[in-house]
Design an enzyme around this catalytic site. Structure first.
Site, PDB file in Angstrom:
ATOM      1  CB  CYS A   1       6.043 -28.736  17.400  1.00 30.62           C
ATOM      2  SG  CYS A   1       7.269 -29.811  18.191  1.00 30.62           S
TER       3      CYS A   1
ATOM      4  CG  HIS B   1       7.076 -27.252  21.831  1.00 30.40           C
ATOM      5  ND1 HIS B   1       6.197 -27.821  20.942  1.00 30.40           N
ATOM      6  CD2 HIS B   1       6.791 -25.917  21.842  1.00 30.40           C
ATOM      7  CE1 HIS B   1       5.406 -26.883  20.447  1.00 30.40           C
ATOM      8  NE2 HIS B   1       5.755 -25.720  20.975  1.00 30.40           N
TER       9      HIS B   1
END
Length: 545
Positions: free
Chosen positions: A60, A307
Site C-alpha cells: 500500500c 496503512h
C-alpha cells in the site's frame, strides 16, 4: 516543431476489454515540442482519475506514492508526450520508460473502476513484501528516474550538466548562510533538494513549520565556525533558506523518529493554497503561489505498520481518494482534515492557464499572510479631510462671480422658502459639539458688550444664533463668522485653531453655500480689527457674532 505521437499497445495482462476498446478508438495525441521545452505546470488536456492499483502484499505504501506521482501535472504531461521513450537507448529495465508506461496505462488506457498492477521495474528494487516507508520509496523512485535520464543525456551529450526532467520539475536549491558574529563576514553554500522536510514537533501549521526551518542556529564551542577572515574559529550564526523554488514542492512532515520509527501523531493544518515567497532567501516581486494537488496519508503507530493511502486532484479539478484498488470521489474539506505525511504542491505561475485554478481576485487574501493586516492599517489611517474643498468645484478652478446687494430681510424670506429643502440634510448632520461651542462663544460675546448687534437681530426678527448650522442664504451672499475679541480667541479656547475663520465651514453646513465658493478663505490672514472688513462694491457682508 509539431510532432504527432501515438501511444503503443498496452500490455493485455494489465488491460481490461474496455481499455483495449478505448485504445482502438483513441485519436493521436499532438503536442508541441521545442529543443528547450520546460515541463508544463498544468494538465495539457484535462484527465480523470487514474485507475486503482493492486496490492501485491504490504504494497500500500508504494501504491499511495505512485498515485501521487501519476497525478503530478507536469510529470504526467511529460510522460504522456512519450518524449523520453523515443530517445532512450535501453528501454528494458529503464525506470523512466517504466514510469511512462505506468502513467499512460493509468490515465489513458483504462476505464473507471479498472485495476492495474504496478510494473516490477518500479517496485522490485525496493519492495521486499513487507511494509516500508512511503516517503523513502518516493525519493528512491525519483532518484532512480533521475539517474536514468542522466545516462541518456551523457550518451547523447557527454558535456551536458547533471540536469534532468525530474530535477526540472521537483528540484530546488537551498542556500545555507554562515555569518561570523565577530567580523560579520558571510559564507553561502547552495545544495539541491527534491523535498523539504518539516519539523512538526512544535508547529501547529505548515506555515509555522516553514518559518521554524529558517530560524537562525548559533555555532559556538566545538561547533564554532572557522572564519577565513578572522583565521580562527569564531562564534557564528547559520540560516537556511530556499533560494530557488521548485516547480513541484514536496513538503514532508517529519512524523517518524529516525531510530525506532515511532510516529508523532498530531494535527498539523495545511492550506489548499500556499505562498512560498516569504520563505525565500531573496523574496522579490509578487506572491509565489502553489496549489495543493495530492496528499499522502499514513494510518498506524509506526512507519513499518499501519496503512497508506492518498488523495489526488485529477486533471478536471475533482478530488479522489486512492486506497489501493478503491477510487472514490471526495471534497477538499476531507482532504484538508487529514493527518498528512507528504504534501504535494504545484507552482502556479499563470493562474489563467493552470488547471488547478485559484480565484484570481482572491489571490492576495488567500496567499499573502500580511494582506489583511495591511488592508486594516490602510483603513485605519485613511481619514477624510474636514475641509470642504473636496465638495463641488475646486477653489483654484472656481470663477469669481459678481454679487449683488442682499438685505437681512430678503435673506430671511429666502431662508424660510428653502428651509424645507435643506431641513432633511440638516437633520442628518451632527452639529451638537459645534452648537455647544457656539453657546460658549455667545456667552463670551455677551461679556464683550455686543448688545447692539443682538438688538439689531431682534429687530429683523431673525436669530442667527438659533439658525447656526442651517442658515440658507442666496448664492451671492457672503457670511463671515467673526468674534469681536480676536486677541482672546487662542487663550479662551486653547484647543481650537487660533483663527476664527478656520471653522467657518463648520458654522454653515448648507450645501448650497458651500457650492458657491463664496465662503471666506480658510487660509487667509488673521484680521485683528473689525474695521478692516470693508464692503466691496456689489456685495453685502453678514457679520455673525
Amino acid at each position: 516543431m509539431v510532432v504527432s505521437l501515438s501511444f503503443p499497445e498496452a500490455d493485455p495482462a494489465l488491460s481490461s476489454p474496455g481499455a483495449q476498446q478505448l485504445h482502438q478508438d483513441e485519436a493521436q495525441v499532438v503536442v508541441e515540442l521545442t529543443a528547450n521545452d520546460k515541463p508544463s505546470l498544468s494538465w495539457e488536456c484535462p484527465q480523470g482519475p487514474g485507475c486503482g492499483l493492486q496490492n501485491t502484499g504490504n504494497s500500500c505504501y508504494l501504491n499511495a506514492a505512485l498515485q501521487c506521482l501519476t497525478h503530478t501535472p507536469p510529470l504526467a504531461d511529460y510522460m504522456l508526450s512519450q518524449e523520453y521513450s523515443q530517445t532512450c537507448c535501453s528501454p528494458e529495465g529503464c525506470k523512466m520508460c517504466a514510469m511512462e508506461a505506468h502513467v499512460t496505462q493509468s490515465l489513458l488506457h483504462s476505464h473507471s473502476g479498472d485495476v492495474m498492477k504496478p510494473s516490477q521495474i518500479l517496485t522490485s528494487a525496493f519492495h521486499k513484501h513487507q511494509q516500508e516507508d512511503a516517503h523513502e520509496f518516493l525519493m528512491f523512485t525519483l532518484e532512480t528516474m533521475h539517474e536514468s535520464c542522466l545516462q541518456v543525456h551523457r550518451q547523447s551529450e557527454p558535456t551536458s550538466e547533471d540536469s534532468s526532467p525530474i530535477h526540472d520539475i521537483f528540484g530546488g536549491l537551498w542556500r545555507s548562510q554562515i555569518k561570523c558574529l565577530h567580523c560579520q563576514g558571510t559564507s553561502d553554500t547552495y545544495d539541491r533538494f527534491l523535498d523539504v522536510p518539516l519539523d512538526i514537533s512544535s508547529a501547529q501549521s505548515v506555515n509555522q513549520a516553514l518559518w521554524d526551518t529558517e530560524k537562525s542556529e548559533e555555532l559556538r564551542g566545538e561547533n564554532a565556525y572557522y572564519c577565513g577572515r578572522c583565521r580562527q574559529k569564531m562564534p557564528a550564526s547559520k540560516t537556511l533558506h530556499i533560494h530557488s523554488a521548485p516547480k513541484v514542492l514536496l513538503l514532508v512532515l517529519k512524523r517518524f523518529s529516525a531510530f525506532m520509527g515511532n510516529k508523532l501523531d498530531r494535527k498539523v493544518s495545511y492550506p489548499e493554497f500556499l505562498d512560498l515567497k516569504p520563505y525565500l532567501s531573496q523574496p522579490t516581486g509578487g506572491p509565489l503561489p502553489y496549489a495543493l494537488y495530492a496528499v499522502l496519508v499514513h494510518e498506524g503507530a509506526t512507519c513499518h505498520s499501519g496503512h497508506y493511502f492518498s488523495y489526488v486532484k485529477a486533471g478536471h479539478g475533482k478530488w479522489y481518494k486512492m486506497d489501493d484498488t478503491k477510487v472514490t470521489s471526495c471534497d477538499v474539506t476531507s482532504v484538508l482534515n487529514e493527518n498528512a505525511y507528504v504534501l504535494f504542491y504545484v507552482q502556479q505561475t499563470d493562474l489563467k492557464e493552470v488547471s488547478i485554478d485559484m480565484p484570481e481576485g482572491r489571490i492576495h487574501e488567500v496567499l499573502d499572510p500580511e494582506y489583511q493586516l495591511k488592508k486594516s492599517r490602510r483603513k485605519k489611517h485613511k481619514k477624510k479631510s474636514p475641509c470642504t474643498e473636496d465638495v463641488g468645484e475646486p477653489s483654484k478652478n472656481r470663477e469669481k462671480k459678481a454679487t449683488k446687494e442682499t438685505s437681512l430681510g430678503e435673506g430671511k424670506v429666502l431662508q424660510e422658502k428653502n428651509h424645507k429643502k435643506a431641513g432633511q440634510k440638516h437633520e442628518n448632520t451632527k452639529l451638537v459639539p459645534q452648537e455647544q461651542n457656539h453657546q460658549k462663544l455667545g456667552q463670551k460675546h455677551r461679556n464683550n458688550e455686543i448688545l447692539p448687534q443682538e438688538q439689531n437681530h431682534q429687530k429683523t426678527g431673525q436669530s442667527l444664533r438659533n439658525t447656526e448650522g442651517e442658515l440658507d442664504l442666496p448664492a451671492d451672499a457672503i457670511v463671515i463668522h467673526l468674534p469681536r475679541s480676536i486677541a482672546n480667541w487662542g487663550r479662551d479656547t486653547p484647543d481650537k485653531v487660533n483663527q476664527p475663520w478656520h471653522n467657518a465651514d463648520r458654522l454653515l453646513t448648507s450645501q448650497d453655500l458651500v457650492n458657491t465658493g463664496q465662503l471666506c478663505r480658510q487660509e487667509g490672514r488673521r484680521r485683528s480689527k473689525k474695521g478692516k472688513n470693508k464692503n466691496k462694491q456689489g456685495q453685502k457682508l453678514l457679520l455673525v457674532r
